[in-house]
Design an enzyme around this catalytic site. Structure first.
Site, short mmCIF file in Angstrom:
data_model
loop_
_atom_site.label_atom_id
_atom_site.label_comp_id
_atom_site.label_asym_id
_atom_site.label_seq_id
_atom_site.Cartn_x
_atom_site.Cartn_y
_atom_site.Cartn_z
N CYS B 96 58.48 77.08 6.31
CA CYS B 96 58.72 77.66 7.53
C CYS B 96 60.60 77.13 7.99
O CYS B 96 60.98 78.17 7.24
CB CYS B 96 58.01 77.33 8.67
SG CYS B 96 57.91 78.33 10.19
N HIS B 202 51.92 78.39 6.78
CA HIS B 202 51.72 77.41 6.44
C HIS B 202 50.41 77.36 5.85
O HIS B 202 49.66 76.67 6.83
CB HIS B 202 51.01 77.28 7.76
CG HIS B 202 52.65 77.09 8.91
ND1 HIS B 202 53.68 75.74 8.64
CD2 HIS B 202 53.06 77.76 9.52
CE1 HIS B 202 54.73 76.14 9.97
NE2 HIS B 202 54.77 77.95 9.96
N GLU B 204 49.63 74.49 4.83
CA GLU B 204 49.12 72.62 5.80
C GLU B 204 47.90 73.07 6.83
O GLU B 204 47.93 72.41 7.04
CB GLU B 204 50.27 71.78 6.08
CG GLU B 204 50.81 72.84 7.21
CD GLU B 204 52.42 73.65 7.20
OE1 GLU B 204 51.98 74.62 5.83
OE2 GLU B 204 53.23 73.43 7.94
#
Lengths: 896, 239
Positions: B96, B202, B204
């Site tokens: 990002c 994302h 994560e």
């Protein structure tokens, strides 16, 4: 229309330096740029002097890194219109749509930037003579200085200074006005209220506290003390809960108002030594299709307010890195001139203890942003009703947020609670209330010249009162100051040591060594005479069960699904980052296509077993008819929301947020008293204690024509509950064709304030608002047991729009059909659209039905079952295609 | 074998650093979060790291363009050290805002502009790992990856996406509807050597099964974002 960004730089720059700067500012793959002054027609907009321009700060930083000697910077926008827009139209578009005159200025052609907002200040306090003045003269002084104090309060101030034998300074008067404002002192909630029903009651705040004391829940760690309520369900983990309103600022400057509303409530949680983990927002606007002619002079159109507010919430939450998870958006003509912005924050800590400082000798330390002329008199501003001139005179009340500074403040302060002995945030009233509150009973001596300023030229009272954002005040033992300074240096946060907590019980504020304020903290905090108020209690209809006639129930269901209050809020939800921190286990949108509403949301750290559920209850339209039942219903709805996702109904804490009209009107105060009684009754019934609350009164607007516009009585209840196993949360997503759909609770002809009435218009005799169900607490406990036993495949609470809307939402969520064969009431309209409280729809496998009945210990109604098909089939009606339901539900929020 | 040390860079306003550190930890690394302001004063911190990650968020509040000021700080102060780190073949990831920083530092090709629809958007997407990619982070991942996006400036721009594909530098594309108008549906690109990955979504935020929106329906486990980090950490362990 084209819009270009403008940067203004000041400095002696050569061509090479300009090229270097341009290379940074303009990415050739994305942009074009030029240093030439544009020749064509256009309008340029830039900030008013004194308004924070964060991009200008960034530009200075970049110039320094690039070795370009820029001495000052500013930014703006240039708007160029097509040939079909004349100058007058361009000016109108800029004023009404593009710029906000409260924070910006503009001019045709080119605009001159403000490079330097400095001015010259006298640095001394003004003496304001009040001794010997008549009450009328005092009131005139009060109006001139926008003190928002009652006559009794002004007289108490006069008495104090008469006894002291000296006149007050402007700093002292302003400080008292802020500290004693409705916003800070909650005069109405602490008032002695006499009512016309002959019942004696304690103050409103005492009523709520008494419930919490009586419930004596083991999970409440701190209630109604400090910045936020603290609860702890398991082990050493505690949660801080707080919700706030930022209504008036959002009416005048929607983006900045909502932006700093979020920032403020996050600081509240930080100000009780918890790390913020989530944000909530409940927003109330006027109807988007309000004709411009119906918007009073001096007020902004609801669409502009809504877009600005949502941008403001999104900007702060997204940038600071907190998920904005739970909320609601409501529309009513009563909110056209008084939008409501409720922002909540939840924080977490391990091993939290209430700080016991400040101790005499501790330093008074300000952390975070610099102080400017922003947000001055915000507390008194929000305690006055607004009128057509509010936007012009309140410019200085508007704050601009900088979420990055607050993010860094979180990093400095979270996990550093051993470095300070007390902490609070700088909110309404600025340093005056932060230092003033902290110094209560201890005393402090501070020097205003040590407060870091954004620009020179602030008078002492402005520095002391400024509500510049992103500041915290901490009390620090001198031995810990160096460690705190190190932490601040690492994160790039400014620290200012402005004085000392003294121990003499006197608050002394100096400017250049000369005292500009000397007040005992006793007088500051306890000198205000308790307000005496009179309430006229409402007399709601409670025994008229009046039905409704509906010609076409299918069309009515589709229209309800498209009603602005019920329809999907996906457009807004997707503007918020609800995924950051990875803890959002049940999201605000659920289902096969993620386009259906969840009841509550669940947060659980990725590697934790347990979590918390958040539920919201709000129903102002009930409040128009029966404020007490409305309040009870709001608590019930918040309870249903958390129970429906799998939370334990015996471990729920509540927040109350009231947004009301002017309580000096007896009927308005009576409605408030009734609503607090409803809160108390529900809190006791569910053994769910209130741990924090906030009231925003005076949500009224007097138009240029003298007409008064007040908000409907709006109470937002936030429930935060323990989720024992975040892996087995429940959602409204239908899961298995063949499963039974079971309705819990009873359905009555209770239509007052219903969405059916909002849709069709109220009949002359509205009947009653849905009444509390005394069986609900046991029902929720049993439902929780059923969920723990794995009997519940999906679950949805029945609320706005009634049973038909709830069934439709479950079908949309699962993209399954449902065949309904039995209804809860003889009358079809009542069955489908009544909003009776305490009801839920539960999906249960046919083989588990007997066990489910055993667990529930009450009569339940099997409505029908989930089908493989594409239709919701209601008895006696043609089938409704689930995709048609989804289309109706997901109409855009603009009403298109 | 001890977990390979990983360095997570956070600028002022970075906010997914903790999420990223957790993902790296669950993937077997030993992550440390460092402020960029600290790192530029102590570039030797890079020497001990076997993996470098630039986390998402809003460094400098996206003022004057997402990622630009942080990229400028890094380029001016430790640009050479970063290029040496990349040249050594150690895995680097920017997510990002981190992706935006890596394009601005020219460690990755292309640029990221405002979303085509002009707004910040958060929603779950499905990513297709490109089998022809040279990227070590996506190597061997055959199942699509599910994870959320949360950005306002994620429209990937490149003058010649075909050449990028030819060079094996397109690592991930949007299999679900392209959310931001990225050219050729590109969600993530790598450098020519394949050790530096930048992506807007994302992963994560999908490192345990419960995080998937359909986890209750038993879906998602085949599509963990954690897979990317496991690849990166495995490569780091071999350094």
């Amino acid at each position: 229309m084209t819009v270009a960004d403008i940067v203004f730089v000041e400095g002696e720059l050569d061509a090479d330096q300009l090229t270097r700067l341009q290379g940074f500012l303009v990415d050739p793959l994305l942009q074009t740029g030029s240093w030439n002054v544009p020749a064509g027609d256009g309008v340029e907009v830039t900030f008013l002097p004194g308004v924070t321009d964060t991009s200008a700060g960034a530009l200075l930083h970049a110039a320094e890194q690039l070795g370009v000697p820029v001495t000052a910077a500013a930014t703006g926008r240039r708007i160029e219109f097509g040939d079909d827009v004349d100058d007058e139209a361009a000016e109108r578009i800029v004023r009404r749509v593009v710029a906000n005159p409260v924070i910006e200025r503009w001019s045709a052609g080119t605009v001159e930037p403000t490079f330097h907002a400095e001015s010259t200040a006298t640095g001394v306090a003004e003496i304001v003579p009040i001794i010997g003045k008549s009450t009328d003269e005092l009131l005139t002084i009060g109006v001139e200085r926008a003190l928002a104090l009652d006559p009794e309060e002004l007289l108490a101030v006069q008495r104090h200074f008469t006894e002291a034998g000296r006149e007050p300074t402007d700093v002292e008067l302003e400080t008292l006005a802020q500290t004693w404002s409705e916003h800070c002192a909650h005069k109405t909630f602490r008032a002695v209220i006499s009512t016309d029903d002959g019942e004696d009651r304690p103050s409103l705040i005492a009523m709520l506290r008494n419930c919490t004391d009586a419930i004596d829940a083991p999970f409440v760690r701190s209630a109604f003390v400090g910045n936020a309520g603290i609860i702890g369900f398991e082990g050493d983990t505690t949660y801080a809960l707080k919700a706030e309103t930022h209504n008036h600022p959002s009416a005048v400057e929607p983006f900045g108002g909502a932006n700093t509303g979020v920032g403020g409530v996050i600081r509240d949680v930080l100000g009780i030594a918890h790390r913020p983990i989530a944000v909530t927002d409940i927003l109330c606007f006027g109807p988007p299709d309000t004709p411009l002619s119906e918007v009073p002079d001096g007020a902004l159109h609801p669409l502009r307010i809504r877009d600005g507010v949502i941008d403001g919430v999104a900007d702060y939450g997204n940038k600071i890195g907190l998920p904005t998870v739970a909320g609601a958006v409501l529309y009513d003509a009563g909110y056209t001139t008084n939008p409501l912005v409720f922002a909540g924050c939840i924080g977490v800590a391990e091993g939290w203890q209430l700080h016991d400082g400040p101790h005499p000798g501790d330093r008074v330390v300000v952390l975070g942003g610099r102080t400017g002329r922003d947000g001055i008199r915000g507390a008194t501003f929000s305690s006055l009703t607004m009128d057509a001139t509010t936007g012009e005179v309140a410019g200085a009340s508007v704050q601009i947020g900088d979420p990055i500074v607050e993010k860094l403040l979180i990093d400095v302060l979270a996990d550093a609670d051993d470095l300070y002995t007390q902490i609070t945030d700088c909110g309404a009233g600025g340093l005056s209330s932060a230092v003033g509150e902290m110094a209560e009973g201890v005393g402090a001596d501070v020097e205003l010249e040590l407060v870091p300023l954004k620009y020179a030229g602030l008078e002492p009272w402005e520095i002391w009162l400024s509500e510049a954002q992103e500041r915290m005040v901490v009390a620090v033992d001198p031995s810990k100051l160096a460690d705190l300074q190190d932490r601040c240096d690492y994160y790039g946060v400014e620290l200012a040591d402005i004085g000392e907590f003294t121990g003499d019980g006197v608050l002394t504020v100096r400017s250049g060594g000369t005292p500009v304020l000397e007040l005992t903290t006793d007088f500051l905090h306890d000198g205000r005479p308790q307000r005496q108020m009179t309430a006229a209690m409402p007399t709601p209809v409670r025994d008229a069960w009046i039905g409704r006639e509906v010609d076409d129930p299918r069309a009515t269901l589709l229209a309800l699904l498209s009603h602005l209050n019920i329809a999907s809020k996906a457009d807004t939800i997707h503007r918020y980052d609800h995924e950051i921190l990875g803890a959002t286990a049940v999201r605000p949108l659920v289902g096969a296509l993620a386009d259906a509403p969840a009841d509550g949301v669940v947060l659980a750290e990725p590697t934790d077993e347990v979590g918390i559920a958040i539920g919201i209850g709000v129903n102002p339209w009930w409040g128009l008819h029966d404020p007490e039942a409305m309040a009870y219903g709001a608590v019930d709805e918040a309870m249903r929301n958390v129970v429906a996702v799998g939370a334990d109904p015996d471990r729920v804490a509540l927040l109350d947020n009231f947004s009301w009209g002017d309580p000096r009107r007896e009927s308005t105060l009576g409605e408030l008293v009734a609503a607090v009684e409803g809160c108390c009754a529900a809190s006791m019934a569910y053994r769910a204690p209130f741990v924090s609350g906030k009231d925003s009164l005076n949500n009224e607007y007097t138009g240029a024509d003298g007409k008064r516009h007040a908000v409907p009585p709006t109470l937002v209840i936030t429930a935060v509950a323990h989720v024992p196993d975040a892996d087995v949360c429940v959602t409204p997503v239908l899961a298995q064709p063949g499963n039974a759909l079971v309705l819990l609770g009873t359905t009555q002809r209770e239509f007052a304030g219903s969405h059916l009435d909002l849709l069709l218009g109220e009949p002359d005799e509205v009947g009653t608002v849905p009444a509390p169900d005394p069986d609900a607490p046991v029902r929720y406990r049993n439902l929780h047991q059923a969920i723990l036993e794995g009997l519940v495949w999906s679950c949805h609470d029945v609320s706005e729009g009634g049973l038909a809307v709830a069934l439709a939402e479950m079908c949309i969520a699962g993209r399954f059909g449902a065949e309904i064969t039995d209804l809860p009431h003889d009358d079809l309209t009542t069955s489908l659209f009544s909003e009776s409280q305490s009801r839920l729809i539960v999906e249960v496998s046919p083989g588990d039905l007997d066990r489910f009945r055993d667990v529930m210990h009450e009569d339940v109604l099997v409505l029908g079952h989930v089908t493989e098909g594409d239709d919701l089939v209601l008895p006696g009606l043609d089938p409704l295609d689930v995709e048609d339901l989804a289309d109706a539900f997901s109409r855009t929020e603009d009403g298109s | 074998m001890s977990p390979p040390p990983a360095l997570v860079i956070a600028g002022p306003g970075t906010n997914r650093d903790r999420d990223l550190a957790l993902a790296l930890e669950l993937a077997g690394a030993d992550p440390t979060i460092v402020m960029s302001t600290e790192l530029v004063d102590h570039p030797e911190l890079l020497d001990d790291a076997k993996l470098l990650a630039v986390a998402g968020g809003f460094s400098y509040g996206d003022a004057l363009g997402a990622g630009r000021l942080l990229a400028l700080d890094l380029n001016v102060r430790i640009g050479d050290a970063l290029r040496e780190f990349v040249a050594s073949g150690r895995p680097v990831i920017g997510i990002c805002n981190g992706f935006q920083v890596l394009t601005r530092t020219k460690l990755l090709p292309g640029a990221l502009g405002h979303n085509a629809h002009g707004r910040f958007e958060c929603r779950w997407v499905v990513l297709e790992p490109q089998p022809r990619s040279r990227c070590l982070w996506t190597k061997g991942i055959e199942q699509p990856i599910h994870c959320p996006i949360a950005h306002g400036e994620g429209r990937y721009v490149h003058p010649d996406p075909d050449a990028l594909a030819e060079a094996g530098q397109i690592a991930l594309t949007y299999r679900s509807t392209n959310p931001n108008g990225s050219v050729a549906d590109i969600a993530g690109v790598c450098n020519a050597a394949g050790n530096v990955l930048g992506l807007m979504p994302h992963p994560e935020n999908f490192v345990v099964g419960r995080q998937h929106p359909h986890a209750r329906q038993g879906s998602g486990l085949d599509h963990l974002g954690l897979r990317l980090f496991q690849n990166g950490v495995a490569a780091a362990a071999e350094m």
